[in-house]
Design a protein around this motif. Structure first.
Motif, PDB file in Angstrom:
ATOM      1  N   GLU A  20      -0.117   1.149 -14.585  1.00 36.88           N
ATOM      2  CA  GLU A  20      -0.038   0.654 -13.211  1.00 36.88           C
ATOM      3  C   GLU A  20       1.010   1.406 -12.374  1.00 36.88           C
ATOM      4  O   GLU A  20       1.104   1.209 -11.158  1.00 36.88           O
ATOM      5  CB  GLU A  20       0.280  -0.839 -13.189  1.00 36.88           C
ATOM      6  N   SER A  21       1.786   2.275 -12.998  1.00 39.59           N
ATOM      7  CA  SER A  21       2.819   3.029 -12.290  1.00 39.59           C
ATOM      8  C   SER A  21       2.204   4.167 -11.474  1.00 39.59           C
ATOM      9  O   SER A  21       1.275   4.845 -11.910  1.00 39.59           O
ATOM     10  CB  SER A  21       3.815   3.611 -13.297  1.00 39.59           C
ATOM     11  N   ARG A  22       2.776   4.392 -10.288  1.00 36.12           N
ATOM     12  CA  ARG A  22       2.311   5.523  -9.484  1.00 36.12           C
ATOM     13  C   ARG A  22       2.699   6.851 -10.122  1.00 36.12           C
ATOM     14  O   ARG A  22       2.071   7.878  -9.856  1.00 36.12           O
ATOM     15  CB  ARG A  22       2.858   5.414  -8.064  1.00 36.12           C
ATOM     16  N   TRP A  23       3.713   6.838 -10.970  1.00 35.10           N
ATOM     17  CA  TRP A  23       4.056   8.070 -11.690  1.00 35.10           C
ATOM     18  C   TRP A  23       3.019   8.376 -12.768  1.00 35.10           C
ATOM     19  O   TRP A  23       2.793   9.537 -13.110  1.00 35.10           O
ATOM     20  CB  TRP A  23       5.459   7.963 -12.282  1.00 35.10           C
ATOM     21  N   HIS A  24       2.380   7.354 -13.301  1.00 40.11           N
ATOM     22  CA  HIS A  24       1.281   7.582 -14.239  1.00 40.11           C
ATOM     23  C   HIS A  24       0.172   8.374 -13.545  1.00 40.11           C
ATOM     24  O   HIS A  24      -0.348   9.368 -14.083  1.00 40.11           O
ATOM     25  CB  HIS A  24       0.743   6.244 -14.748  1.00 40.11           C
ATOM     26  N   THR A  25      -0.180   7.961 -12.346  1.00 39.25           N
ATOM     27  CA  THR A  25      -1.218   8.665 -11.585  1.00 39.25           C
ATOM     28  C   THR A  25      -0.815  10.108 -11.314  1.00 39.25           C
ATOM     29  O   THR A  25      -1.629  11.033 -11.425  1.00 39.25           O
ATOM     30  CB  THR A  25      -1.481   7.941 -10.253  1.00 39.25           C
ATOM     31  N   ALA A  26       0.454  10.316 -10.966  1.00 38.63           N
ATOM     32  CA  ALA A  26       0.927  11.670 -10.678  1.00 38.63           C
ATOM     33  C   ALA A  26       0.835  12.566 -11.905  1.00 38.63           C
ATOM     34  O   ALA A  26       0.322  13.690 -11.845  1.00 38.63           O
ATOM     35  CB  ALA A  26       2.359  11.610 -10.156  1.00 38.63           C
ATOM     36  N   VAL A  27       1.340  12.077 -13.058  1.00 43.89           N
ATOM     37  CA  VAL A  27       1.322  12.894 -14.279  1.00 43.89           C
ATOM     38  C   VAL A  27      -0.114  13.192 -14.697  1.00 43.89           C
ATOM     39  O   VAL A  27      -0.439  14.312 -15.129  1.00 43.89           O
ATOM     40  CB  VAL A  27       2.088  12.183 -15.413  1.00 43.89           C
ATOM     41  N   ALA A  28      -1.004  12.213 -14.543  1.00 38.79           N
ATOM     42  CA  ALA A  28      -2.405  12.397 -14.940  1.00 38.79           C
ATOM     43  C   ALA A  28      -3.149  13.342 -14.017  1.00 38.79           C
ATOM     44  O   ALA A  28      -4.220  13.847 -14.386  1.00 38.79           O
ATOM     45  CB  ALA A  28      -3.106  11.042 -14.974  1.00 38.79           C
ATOM     46  N   SER A  29      -2.595  13.621 -12.834  1.00 35.60           N
ATOM     47  CA  SER A  29      -3.314  14.399 -11.823  1.00 35.60           C
ATOM     48  C   SER A  29      -2.787  15.816 -11.639  1.00 35.60           C
ATOM     49  O   SER A  29      -3.389  16.592 -10.886  1.00 35.60           O
ATOM     50  CB  SER A  29      -3.247  13.667 -10.475  1.00 35.60           C
ATOM     51  N   VAL A  30      -1.669  16.149 -12.277  1.00 35.32           N
ATOM     52  CA  VAL A  30      -1.064  17.472 -12.077  1.00 35.32           C
ATOM     53  C   VAL A  30      -1.382  18.382 -13.268  1.00 35.32           C
ATOM     54  O   VAL A  30      -1.096  18.016 -14.419  1.00 35.32           O
ATOM     55  CB  VAL A  30       0.464  17.355 -11.890  1.00 35.32           C
ATOM     56  N   PRO A  31      -1.946  19.560 -13.015  1.00 38.65           N
ATOM     57  CA  PRO A  31      -2.265  20.508 -14.106  1.00 38.65           C
ATOM     58  C   PRO A  31      -1.016  21.258 -14.572  1.00 38.65           C
ATOM     59  O   PRO A  31      -0.744  22.374 -14.128  1.00 38.65           O
ATOM     60  CB  PRO A  31      -3.279  21.443 -13.462  1.00 38.65           C
ATOM     61  N   ARG A  32      -0.262  20.658 -15.481  1.00 41.10           N
ATOM     62  CA  ARG A  32       1.005  21.255 -15.882  1.00 41.10           C
ATOM     63  C   ARG A  32       0.824  22.662 -16.443  1.00 41.10           C
ATOM     64  O   ARG A  32       1.683  23.525 -16.264  1.00 41.10           O
ATOM     65  CB  ARG A  32       1.705  20.369 -16.929  1.00 41.10           C
ATOM     66  N   HIS A  33      -0.287  22.922 -17.126  1.00 44.12           N
ATOM     67  CA  HIS A  33      -0.470  24.239 -17.731  1.00 44.12           C
ATOM     68  C   HIS A  33      -0.467  25.343 -16.682  1.00 44.12           C
ATOM     69  O   HIS A  33      -0.057  26.477 -16.973  1.00 44.12           O
ATOM     70  CB  HIS A  33      -1.772  24.281 -18.546  1.00 44.12           C
ATOM     71  N   GLN A  34      -0.887  25.044 -15.450  1.00 47.59           N
ATOM     72  CA  GLN A  34      -0.887  26.071 -14.405  1.00 47.59           C
ATOM     73  C   GLN A  34       0.529  26.478 -14.002  1.00 47.59           C
ATOM     74  O   GLN A  34       0.739  27.573 -13.493  1.00 47.59           O
ATOM     75  CB  GLN A  34      -1.657  25.573 -13.182  1.00 47.59           C
ATOM     76  N   PHE A  35       1.491  25.597 -14.225  1.00 50.80           N
ATOM     77  CA  PHE A  35       2.879  25.907 -13.885  1.00 50.80           C
ATOM     78  C   PHE A  35       3.608  26.610 -15.021  1.00 50.80           C
ATOM     79  O   PHE A  35       4.705  27.140 -14.818  1.00 50.80           O
ATOM     80  CB  PHE A  35       3.612  24.620 -13.493  1.00 50.80           C
ATOM     81  N   VAL A  36       3.021  26.599 -16.210  1.00 49.92           N
ATOM     82  CA  VAL A  36       3.646  27.263 -17.366  1.00 49.92           C
ATOM     83  C   VAL A  36       2.589  28.087 -18.109  1.00 49.92           C
ATOM     84  O   VAL A  36       2.214  27.766 -19.241  1.00 49.92           O
ATOM     85  CB  VAL A  36       4.296  26.239 -18.328  1.00 49.92           C
ATOM     86  N   PRO A  37       2.111  29.179 -17.502  1.00 49.58           N
ATOM     87  CA  PRO A  37       1.158  30.030 -18.208  1.00 49.58           C
ATOM     88  C   PRO A  37       1.815  30.837 -19.327  1.00 49.58           C
ATOM     89  O   PRO A  37       1.142  31.273 -20.267  1.00 49.58           O
ATOM     90  CB  PRO A  37       0.610  30.941 -17.112  1.00 49.58           C
ATOM     91  N   ARG A  38       3.121  31.024 -19.212  1.00 50.30           N
ATOM     92  CA  ARG A  38       3.894  31.742 -20.238  1.00 50.30           C
ATOM     93  C   ARG A  38       5.214  31.012 -20.431  1.00 50.30           C
ATOM     94  O   ARG A  38       5.761  30.442 -19.485  1.00 50.30           O
ATOM     95  CB  ARG A  38       4.180  33.181 -19.804  1.00 50.30           C
TER      96      ARG A  38
END
Length: 379
Positions: A20-38
């Motif tokens: 129910e947290s809005r941070w849950h929605t944020a983490v589930a919606s951000v493609p972290r791998h795109q920010f750390v390709p290496r």
């Protein structure tokens, strides 16, 4: 490369926030791998380059774990390193912080929907979470490293986020009266006075004290000060830097301390402790003597710990067993191990150190005072 990252992001979100947290929605919606390709992976005392697109399964596995991924060692950006490059040594200078810790810092900030928020850039992942929570026009993100800022800008734009990004030293001048929240995922000492000028009255800052595990939160008052506390949970971040790399480490002093008998030789009354393994003890020592660097070495059952300080003080403690009191060699203008022992004496006598839960007062010039009971410390 197109990869199915959403199930991995949702799994990560379940680990770091309630549904129910809005941070849950944020983490589930951000493609972290795109920010750390290496990223740089520790390999013994060295650093080995890992490249995500070469193995999508490993990339997704690593990017969507709740762990920190180091993206810069010394002056070496993972993004520009050669394939299969290995660094023999170096200190991390930028990273993508573990998501649960980013969320933890944002929660301490108590961010409201209409807040203007200043955050630190790094890989850009934490900025992306703030944008997903607030919308881009509420987020300003800064970093001293122009390369990191430009990469983060490109990666944020790739999925439609356009916060204000600037190349800026967060300890320097900032826009006065601009922000409702400042959340720094770098550590400082003392709190920069520019933060108090940049905050609106009633605004909140969240940071960590350099060299400690102490999270500091404080709210700006009408008279230009800020008041708050040291939170009961803990975190540690890289220190702010003001150039391409941190100042040279204490390698020369360590080499001198490796075998030298020193000026004093004694036996400790306690089993050997590596202070970074005991955050409250390390934090207390750092408040008293800022800038100590720690090293350790194991040779079978024999363990050695070094405390090294820029003023030339050092201590070396060696124990032949986990419950054996070490022999301590010390030299220089201060007796570092004796200071450590006094803190351990207090911990044993009182059952706790007065750090967590301490009140915090920050003067308009940034002078920061911690207090709990009769104990005080000034940064």
């Amino acid at each position: 490369m197109t990869v199915n990252w959403l199930p991995h992001a949702r799994r990560l979100a379940h680990q770091v926030a309630r549904p129910e947290s809005r941070w849950h929605t944020a983490v589930a919606s951000v493609p972290r791998h795109q920010f750390v390709p290496r990223w740089w992976e520790p390999d013994g005392g060295a650093w080995r380059l890992r490249t995500g697109p070469e193995d999508a399964d490993i990339w997704l596995q690593e990017a969507y774990q709740d762990k920190t991924l180091v993206t810069r060692v010394g002056t070496h950006h993972a993004d520009t390193a050669k394939i299969d490059e290995v660094l023999d040594s170096g200190t991390p200078t930028s990273s993508s912080t573990l998501p649960s810790l980013v969320v933890q810092m944002y929660r301490h900030a108590m961010i409201d929907d209409d807040n203007q928020v200043l955050v630190t850039t790094g890989s850009g992942y934490g900025t992306a979470l703030a944008c997903m929570r607030l919308d881009s026009d509420h987020v300003t993100s800064i970093d001293i490293d122009e390369h990191l800022v430009r990469l983060a800008e490109e990666r944020l734009l790739h999925f439609g986020e356009t916060p204000r990004l600037e190349v800026c030293d967060i300890t320097g001048p900032l826009l006065p009266g601009k922000f409702d929240r400042i959340v720094a995922t770098v550590s400082v000492r003392p709190v920069p006075d520019s933060w108090l000028k940049a905050l609106r009255t009633g605004g909140r800052l969240v940071t960590t004290i350099a060299g400690t595990g102490l999270i500091l939160t404080a709210d700006k008052t009408a008279d230009g000060r800020a008041v708050g506390r040291i939170e009961w949970d803990r975190a540690g971040f890289m220190r702010t830097r003001h150039s391409d790399d941190y100042p040279k480490s204490a390698d020369d002093l360590w080499e001198a301390a490796a075998e030298d008998d020193g000026q004093d030789i004694s036996n400790s009354r306690y089993p050997l402790l590596y202070p970074p393994d005991a955050w409250d003890v390390m934090s207390m020592l750092e408040l008293q003597i800022p800038g100590i660097e720690y090293r350790k070495q194991e040779d079978g059952d024999t363990r050695t710990v070094w405390l090294l300080h820029p003023d030339g003080s050092w201590a070396r403690a060696t124990a032949a067993g986990h419950l054996t009191a070490p022999t301590v060699h010390q030299s220089g203008p201060r007796r570092l191990w004796e200071n450590l022992e006094r803190i351990r004496n207090r911990l044993n006598r009182e059952g706790a150190l007065p750090l967590y839960g301490a009140s915090v007062t920050i003067a308009p010039d940034g002078t920061t005072t911690l207090a709990r009971g009769s104990w005080t410390a000034t940064l």
